[in-house]
Scaffold this motif. Sequence first.
Motif, PDB file in Angstrom:
ATOM      1  N   VAL A   1      -9.971  -4.230   3.901  1.00  0.00           N
ATOM      2  CA  VAL A   1      -9.064  -5.346   4.224  1.00  0.00           C
ATOM      3  C   VAL A   1      -7.667  -4.838   4.583  1.00  0.00           C
ATOM      4  CG1 VAL A   1     -10.306  -7.062   2.870  1.00  0.00           C
ATOM      5  CG2 VAL A   1      -8.559  -5.663   1.764  1.00  0.00           C
ATOM      6  N   THR A   2      -7.587  -3.580   4.999  1.00  0.00           N
ATOM      7  CA  THR A   2      -6.298  -2.988   5.368  1.00  0.00           C
ATOM      8  C   THR A   2      -6.119  -3.019   6.878  1.00  0.00           C
ATOM      9  OG1 THR A   2      -6.250  -1.535   3.435  1.00  0.00           O
ATOM     10  CG2 THR A   2      -4.914  -0.868   5.318  1.00  0.00           C
ATOM     11  N   PHE A   3      -4.905  -3.375   7.308  1.00  0.00           N
ATOM     12  CA  PHE A   3      -4.579  -3.420   8.731  1.00  0.00           C
ATOM     13  C   PHE A   3      -3.428  -2.463   9.003  1.00  0.00           C
ATOM     14  CE2 PHE A   3      -1.832  -5.075  12.119  1.00  0.00           C
ATOM     15  CZ  PHE A   3      -2.731  -5.061  13.182  1.00  0.00           C
ATOM     16  N   GLY A   4      -3.513  -1.763  10.128  1.00  0.00           N
ATOM     17  CA  GLY A   4      -2.432  -0.867  10.531  1.00  0.00           C
ATOM     18  C   GLY A   4      -2.794   0.592  10.311  1.00  0.00           C
ATOM     19  N   PRO A   5      -2.598   1.433  11.318  1.00  0.00           N
ATOM     20  CA  PRO A   5      -3.008   2.845  11.206  1.00  0.00           C
ATOM     21  C   PRO A   5      -2.320   3.587  10.073  1.00  0.00           C
ATOM     22  CG  PRO A   5      -1.631   2.480  13.165  1.00  0.00           C
ATOM     23  CD  PRO A   5      -1.985   1.138  12.632  1.00  0.00           C
ATOM     24  N   ASN A   6      -1.042   3.343   9.867  1.00  0.00           N
ATOM     25  CA  ASN A   6      -0.335   4.045   8.792  1.00  0.00           C
ATOM     26  C   ASN A   6      -0.837   3.612   7.421  1.00  0.00           C
ATOM     27  OD1 ASN A   6       1.269   5.486  10.605  1.00  0.00           O
ATOM     28  ND2 ASN A   6       2.846   3.898  10.652  1.00  0.00           N
ATOM     29  N   ASN A   7      -1.114   2.336   7.277  1.00  0.00           N
ATOM     30  CA  ASN A   7      -1.646   1.847   6.002  1.00  0.00           C
ATOM     31  C   ASN A   7      -3.029   2.423   5.737  1.00  0.00           C
ATOM     32  OD1 ASN A   7       0.655   0.244   5.688  1.00  0.00           O
ATOM     33  ND2 ASN A   7      -0.272  -1.475   6.768  1.00  0.00           N
ATOM     34  N   LYS A   8      -3.845   2.496   6.769  1.00  0.00           N
ATOM     35  CA  LYS A   8      -5.179   3.065   6.605  1.00  0.00           C
ATOM     36  C   LYS A   8      -5.109   4.548   6.225  1.00  0.00           C
ATOM     37  CE  LYS A   8      -7.833  -0.051   9.593  1.00  0.00           C
ATOM     38  NZ  LYS A   8      -8.865  -0.401   8.610  1.00  0.00           N
ATOM     39  N   LYS A   9      -4.132   5.258   6.793  1.00  0.00           N
ATOM     40  CA  LYS A   9      -4.003   6.683   6.478  1.00  0.00           C
ATOM     41  C   LYS A   9      -3.707   6.912   5.007  1.00  0.00           C
ATOM     42  CE  LYS A   9      -2.551   8.406  11.028  1.00  0.00           C
ATOM     43  NZ  LYS A   9      -1.411   8.954  11.816  1.00  0.00           N
ATOM     44  N   VAL A  10      -2.942   6.014   4.407  1.00  0.00           N
ATOM     45  CA  VAL A  10      -2.634   6.146   2.985  1.00  0.00           C
ATOM     46  C   VAL A  10      -3.921   6.075   2.164  1.00  0.00           C
ATOM     47  CG1 VAL A  10      -1.415   5.105   1.036  1.00  0.00           C
ATOM     48  CG2 VAL A  10      -0.312   5.208   3.275  1.00  0.00           C
ATOM     49  N   ILE A  11      -4.775   5.089   2.471  1.00  0.00           N
ATOM     50  CA  ILE A  11      -6.039   4.942   1.731  1.00  0.00           C
ATOM     51  C   ILE A  11      -6.959   6.119   2.024  1.00  0.00           C
ATOM     52  CG2 ILE A  11      -7.929   3.377   1.181  1.00  0.00           C
ATOM     53  CD1 ILE A  11      -5.132   2.244   0.698  1.00  0.00           C
ATOM     54  N   GLU A  12      -7.015   6.536   3.278  1.00  0.00           N
ATOM     55  CA  GLU A  12      -7.853   7.683   3.635  1.00  0.00           C
ATOM     56  C   GLU A  12      -7.437   8.929   2.870  1.00  0.00           C
ATOM     57  OE1 GLU A  12      -7.354   7.890   7.815  1.00  0.00           O
ATOM     58  OE2 GLU A  12      -8.637   6.151   8.243  1.00  0.00           O
TER      59      GLU A  12
ATOM     60  N   LEU B   1       0.818  -1.220   0.000  1.00  0.00           N
ATOM     61  CA  LEU B   1       0.000   0.000   0.000  1.00  0.00           C
ATOM     62  C   LEU B   1       0.850   1.267   0.000  1.00  0.00           C
ATOM     63  CD1 LEU B   1      -2.750  -1.172   2.514  1.00  0.00           C
ATOM     64  CD2 LEU B   1      -2.862  -1.094   0.023  1.00  0.00           C
ATOM     65  N   SER B   2       1.792   1.330  -0.902  1.00  0.00           N
ATOM     66  CA  SER B   2       2.525   2.581  -1.100  1.00  0.00           C
ATOM     67  C   SER B   2       1.680   3.509  -1.970  1.00  0.00           C
ATOM     68  CB  SER B   2       3.861   2.303  -1.787  1.00  0.00           C
ATOM     69  OG  SER B   2       3.648   1.769  -3.090  1.00  0.00           O
ATOM     70  N   GLU B   3       1.994   4.790  -1.928  1.00  0.00           N
ATOM     71  CA  GLU B   3       1.270   5.753  -2.768  1.00  0.00           C
ATOM     72  C   GLU B   3       1.337   5.341  -4.239  1.00  0.00           C
ATOM     73  OE1 GLU B   3      -0.284   8.701  -2.102  1.00  0.00           O
ATOM     74  OE2 GLU B   3       0.071   8.961   0.045  1.00  0.00           O
ATOM     75  N   GLU B   4       2.529   4.936  -4.682  1.00  0.00           N
ATOM     76  CA  GLU B   4       2.715   4.570  -6.086  1.00  0.00           C
ATOM     77  C   GLU B   4       1.941   3.289  -6.427  1.00  0.00           C
ATOM     78  OE1 GLU B   4       5.099   5.053  -3.893  1.00  0.00           O
ATOM     79  OE2 GLU B   4       6.012   6.948  -4.526  1.00  0.00           O
ATOM     80  N   GLY B   5       1.988   2.317  -5.512  1.00  0.00           N
ATOM     81  CA  GLY B   5       1.307   1.056  -5.774  1.00  0.00           C
ATOM     82  C   GLY B   5      -0.203   1.226  -5.891  1.00  0.00           C
ATOM     83  N   ILE B   6      -0.771   2.015  -5.005  1.00  0.00           N
ATOM     84  CA  ILE B   6      -2.221   2.241  -5.049  1.00  0.00           C
ATOM     85  C   ILE B   6      -2.599   3.040  -6.292  1.00  0.00           C
ATOM     86  CG2 ILE B   6      -4.174   3.316  -3.864  1.00  0.00           C
ATOM     87  CD1 ILE B   6      -2.642   2.815  -1.246  1.00  0.00           C
ATOM     88  N   ALA B   7      -1.791   4.061  -6.598  1.00  0.00           N
ATOM     89  CA  ALA B   7      -2.077   4.871  -7.783  1.00  0.00           C
ATOM     90  C   ALA B   7      -2.058   4.013  -9.044  1.00  0.00           C
ATOM     91  CB  ALA B   7      -1.066   6.011  -7.889  1.00  0.00           C
TER      92      ALA B   7
END
Length: 484
Positions: A320-331, A292-298
């Motif tokens: 299906v995302t776990f972890g606060p930092n990972n969730k922040k990326v999607i948010e 879930l990197s910015e580039e990967g999601i984009a």
Amino acid sequence: MVHCTTVEDLFLPAARNLIGTLARPFLDQMAITPTELIFSARNHSRIDGAGTLLRDITERASALQAKAIGQKTYDRVREVQGLLEQLSTKIRAFEAAEPPIVLKPGEFVSQTAQILRSGPPDVANLRLQRMLLENLAGCKNWLEKIDRLHALAMEAASSPYLPIIDGLLSESIISDMAQDSFFGRRMVLEDRIDDLIDLYKGTYPTRRMGEPHAIALKLQNLLKQLDLPETMAAIETSIVQQLASRNPIASSELMTELRATHAVLGRLRFNDRILGGRRALEFIDKRMGRLLSEEGIADYIRNQGSLAEKVTRLLEIYAVTFGPNNKKVIEGFLQRYFADEDFDRRLLTGEGSGAHKLRILANLYRAIVAAPLGTAEKGAFAQKISAMQTAFITSTRFFASIEKQVLPTAKKAFQVIDYCEEGCFIPGDNLEKAKALVRHYTTRPDFMDSYLGHIPSADGKRELLATLKERLDKLGIPLPVPQR
């Protein structure tokens, strides 16, 4: 971090665990445990003859220990080398001085008790370990070794010597090659992790195709019958090690891998805890973080179709995302989309009927409600989509366009009923307006004639009325009373 200062420290469980980690390829190749390596002069000669392996292991262990206590690595390397030389000298001298004790079938408990009374604790321990190692030396592979340890554990079940076998069994089953032998080779990491989870929970096999291996079932029954804390801990450690690898759990495709990882996380829950504890959660978090990197999601959402599909995919990822930092990326992605001034226009731009665009908004609304977003964000996003649908219905005069159609009243009513059943309307005012329009049409004087007038038989009319009642009941609308 274990820090050995005497030869006896090398016999401790923590030291054996470190050796098991650093010497794993060699141990797997030889099908021996760390205990067998430490207490056997023959195995000392084997590892001495394995090129630079012993030196590499010594340097890695020394570097870890020196860092932990602030010591120079070079100094620690010399200390460890000295300890290993002392260990080898001690074991060789002991084996030269005393013949091995042969372990007789069914006499493990009595012979162990006799050995432990035969001399000082350190000497008695060497005698006991040599007896066990001589017994295990006849095993040609991991399956035979685990089967023999199973038999010894059953012998020691009600004795104080069960922990001795527990330690050897734990060192055996943590081996990947041992797991390949009693689980069978698993091509997908998710399957291997599930096997370990099932073994720990006592539910093996739940996801396996084909016949399970007999040794795996024997192990499971053994774990159910006896108290083997070290073996259970080894299973948890093995789960963590599998999660720590960089191999995909199920697939290199982002969504498939995320769903598989999230599913594994769910299966790790056991009673009121997570198997593998904090370390398992850390590696789940890291695995998702790599995806879930910015580039990967984009890159992933770029390949989706419309804006609605992009946002829906983001919401599916978030679920299906776990972890606060990972969730922040999607948010962050979601907030940028919803804050876009052209969001409304971009969402509804393109070909498609009015009903199709209503369905797009309704599906997106349902995805938002189903996503595990924070209360404030979920409310704001859902309200925005609901308001967009209300505005679209008003600006396109959607309901008025149905009224203008040159169709019988029954067909107009069923057109709106179809839209409701297909989920075109967001729950709330919009759905209620649609249901009100259905009530308007079904209570018109000409509704029954347009619906039943072409049916000649009474049975046919009753059948159509039953169908109508069933569909209206789903919407909470009463069946109209036919007017005479």
